[in-house]
Design an enzyme around this catalytic site. Sequence first.
Site, PDB file in Angstrom:
ATOM      1  N   GLY A 513       0.828  -1.228  -0.248  1.00 58.08           N
ATOM      2  CA  GLY A 513       0.459   0.060   0.159  1.00 58.08           C
ATOM      3  C   GLY A 513       0.529   1.231  -0.224  1.00 58.08           C
ATOM      4  N   GLU A 670       3.909  -7.323   6.629  1.00 59.34           N
ATOM      5  CA  GLU A 670       3.720  -8.769   6.446  1.00 59.34           C
ATOM      6  C   GLU A 670       5.082  -9.187   7.388  1.00 59.34           C
ATOM      7  OE1 GLU A 670       0.177 -10.295   4.005  1.00 59.34           O
ATOM      8  OE2 GLU A 670       1.042  -7.773   3.089  1.00 59.34           O
TER       9      GLU A 670
HETATM   10 MO1  MOS Z   1      -2.471  -8.862   3.688  1.00 58.17          MO
HETATM   11  S1  MOS Z   1      -3.231 -10.889   4.320  1.00 58.17           S
HETATM   12  O1  MOS Z   1      -2.053  -9.010   2.010  1.00 58.17           O
HETATM   13  O2  MOS Z   1      -3.816  -7.935   3.934  1.00 58.17           O
END
Ligand code: MOS
Length: 710
Positions: A513, A670
Site C-alpha cells: 500500500g 507482513e
Molecule cells: Mo494482507 S494478507 O496482504 O491484507
Amino acid sequence: MTTIDVVTPVDTSVPTGLGAPVARLEGRDKVTGAARYSYEHTPEGVLYGWIVQSSVTTGTITGSNRDEVLAMPGVRDVITHEQAPHLEDAEDGELLVLQSADVAYRGQPVALVVADTFDTAREAASALAFDYDEGRGDVVLSTDHPSLYAPETVNAGFETDTSQGDVDAAMADSAVTIDETYETAALFNSPMEPHATVATWADGELDVLDSNQGTSGVATTLATLFSLDPSAVRVRAEHVGGGFGSKGSARPVVVLASIGAMLTGRPVKVAYTRQMMFAIAGYRTPTISRVRLAADSEGHLSALSHEAYSHSSTLQEFTEQTAEPTRHLWAAPSRLMTHRLARLDVPTPRWMRAPGEAPGIYAVESAMDELASKLDVDPVELRVRNEPEVDPHTGQPFSSRHLVDCLRRGAELFGWAGRDPRQGVRRVGRWLVGTGVAAATYPASVMPAGARVTALPGGRFEVGVNATDIGQGARTVMAQIAASELGVPLDLVDLHIADSRLPTAGVAGGSSGTASWGWAVTKASRQVTELLAQGQPVPPEGLEVVVDIAEDIAAMSDHSRFAYGAQFVEARVDLDSGEVVVPRMVGVFAAGRIMNARTARSQFVGGMTMGLSMALHEHGMLDPTQGDYGNHDFATYHVASNADVGSIEVEWLDEQDPHLAPMGGKGIGEIGNVGAAAAVANAVAHATGIRVRDLPIQPDKLLAGLPTRY
Ligand code: MOS
C-alpha cells in the site's frame, strides 16, 4: 508487565518529515469516539439486517418457516435464495450469496432478515428455521486426499510447481539430510472491528460504507455482481479497525447489505458477529508442508524441497502460496517446490497476513534449525552459509538483500554469542529455557495506483489518494509523503482517502500500500511543485494534477525485490504444565526506507505478536462430524493477549535501495509476522529437546516428553 524497547535508527531531525515518528493524524478522533466506523453510520430510515447461516455441512434447502418470521412485528423482509436478485459472477463464488438452495459448508449465509431494529433483526433471525435434505461433509485435509490437484497458479498468480536439478539424487548423495513434515492450524483473521456495511440505493445507484482494505476493488466487484455501470457504485471505508487480509476483497456482508437495501428500498446495515467471522470472513487454510534438505558436513545445502498442501471450499479456488517464499530464500542447486489443493466442504479460505510466508517460512525455518542441530553448526551460521548471491529461483540480482546483516545485528542485540547448542539443559526454577532464531522474507511489491494533488489559493494542498487506513497509519504516512514532496508542513495538506470516487488504487495488502499509493502521491506532488515553480497561476478552484503509476511500474528495473528480517526468541517451558511462555523477542528488519518510526514500530510489534500467537495459541479446531470449526469465538479461539507477550524489541537497518518506488520503502505490513513462529518453535526445541512439528505448540504436545522437576 509488558515492556517494548524500540531502537529507531532514523533521522528524526525534521519532526514531520519522512521517517519521523508522527503520531497518527486520526488518533484523537479514534480515542474520543469521534472517528466513526462503517456500522456507526446511521442514515435516515436505516433498517437492520441479520445474517442467518446454514446449520448443515452440505445439503439442499427444502423449506422454511419464512412466512411466520416475516409476520413478526417489526420484520421488514426475510430474504432467502427465493427472493434474492440474480447476481453475476465476479470471480468469487463465495460472493454469490442466496443464489441457490444448495449449501456448500456449515455457516454459509442462507438468509438475510431485515427489521426495524437491531434486536428485532437478531430475534427474528434466531426464529428462522430451514429444512434441509442433508448431505455428507468431506472436511479433513490430508496429504493423500483423493481430491488433491495442482491448481493452474497459486494465490497472487505464483507458479504452482517449480523444479531445478535433482532433489532425490541430492538427498541420496548428501552427508546430512532432513525430511520432515510441518503443519499449521486453520487461523482466523480477528480484526477488532468486524466486517460491516451500510448500503443505500438511490436512483439505481449503490452507495456503501463498508469495512474493507480497498474501496476500488469492492466497487468493481459490486458493479459486476449487480450489473451496474462502475460509476453507479460508490464505496467508502474511512476508518477500518483492522483487516489482516480478510477485508482485502468484498465479503458476503457487503453483498447481503446491498441486497437487503435493494429489496426494502431503505438503507440497510449489516455486521458480522464475532462468531460469524469464523465462517464468512476468510481465514488461513490449515497447511501441511513436507520439507527436505540435503547438505554437506559444513551445512552447505545441495537440495531444498518444499511440498505444500492446503484446502479450499467447493465454491472458490484459493491456494495458499506456502512454498513460494522458499523459492527465494536459500541457495541450493537442486530445488523442488510444489502446491496441492483439496476442495472440501469447508468455508472459503482467503488472505491472512503473510499468506504463504507465515506457514511456509515456519516450515522451512524449522527444518533449517533441525539441520543445524544435526550438523552441530550454529543456526545463525548455517543461514549465513546458504546466503545466495542472486535470487536462487529467478536468477535476478537482488535490489538489496541485507538478511545476513539482520541476522548479525539481531544476534548482537539478543546476546546470541556463546549460546550452548545443547538442547534441554538449561533450567531456571521450574522452567526449561531455550533460544531460537529464524529468517524472515516478504516480497516488496507495488500495485497500480492513482492520485490527485491540488494546489489551492493561499498555499494549502488537497491530496486525494484511495489509500485505506486499516490501523497501519496510511493516512498519516500519505500526508507525510505529500508534505515532504510539496515542501510544506503537514497541516497545510488536506487528505482524502478510502473512497472509490478517488483515482483507482489497490488494497492495503501485500505490504504494497504505502509504496503504491505513496508513489502516486509523490508523482502528483512533484508535478504540482514543478508547475508552481514554472510560475503557473493557481486559479480559484485550484491547480489540479491527476496521475497514475502504471507506466512507472512497467518501467521498473529487472530485480528481485524482498524485505528481510531476523527473529530471535527466548522461550521458557513450564516443567509441571508444559506451558510455553516467551519472555523476549528481538526482530531486526531490512525493509528499505522506514516512513514513520512510530507506526512502523507498531506494525513490526504487531506482526511479531501475531507470529507468537500462531506458534502457541491460535488453533481452529475442526470437528469432522459437524464439519465446522467448533471454537468460533474468543472464549475458545485464543489470540495472544498482553499477558502472553513479554518484551518485544524491534530495530531496522537504515537500508538504501534505489530500485524501489521513489520513497525507497519495501513495505512492512507482513514481514514482522514472518519467521516469528519458527523462531518460537526453534526456541522450544532448544529448551526441551522436543521438536513440535504441528502448530500451535500447546502443553499436551510437550508434557509427556518433559523430565520431572525433582
Ligand atoms: Mo494482507 S494478507 O496482504 O491484507
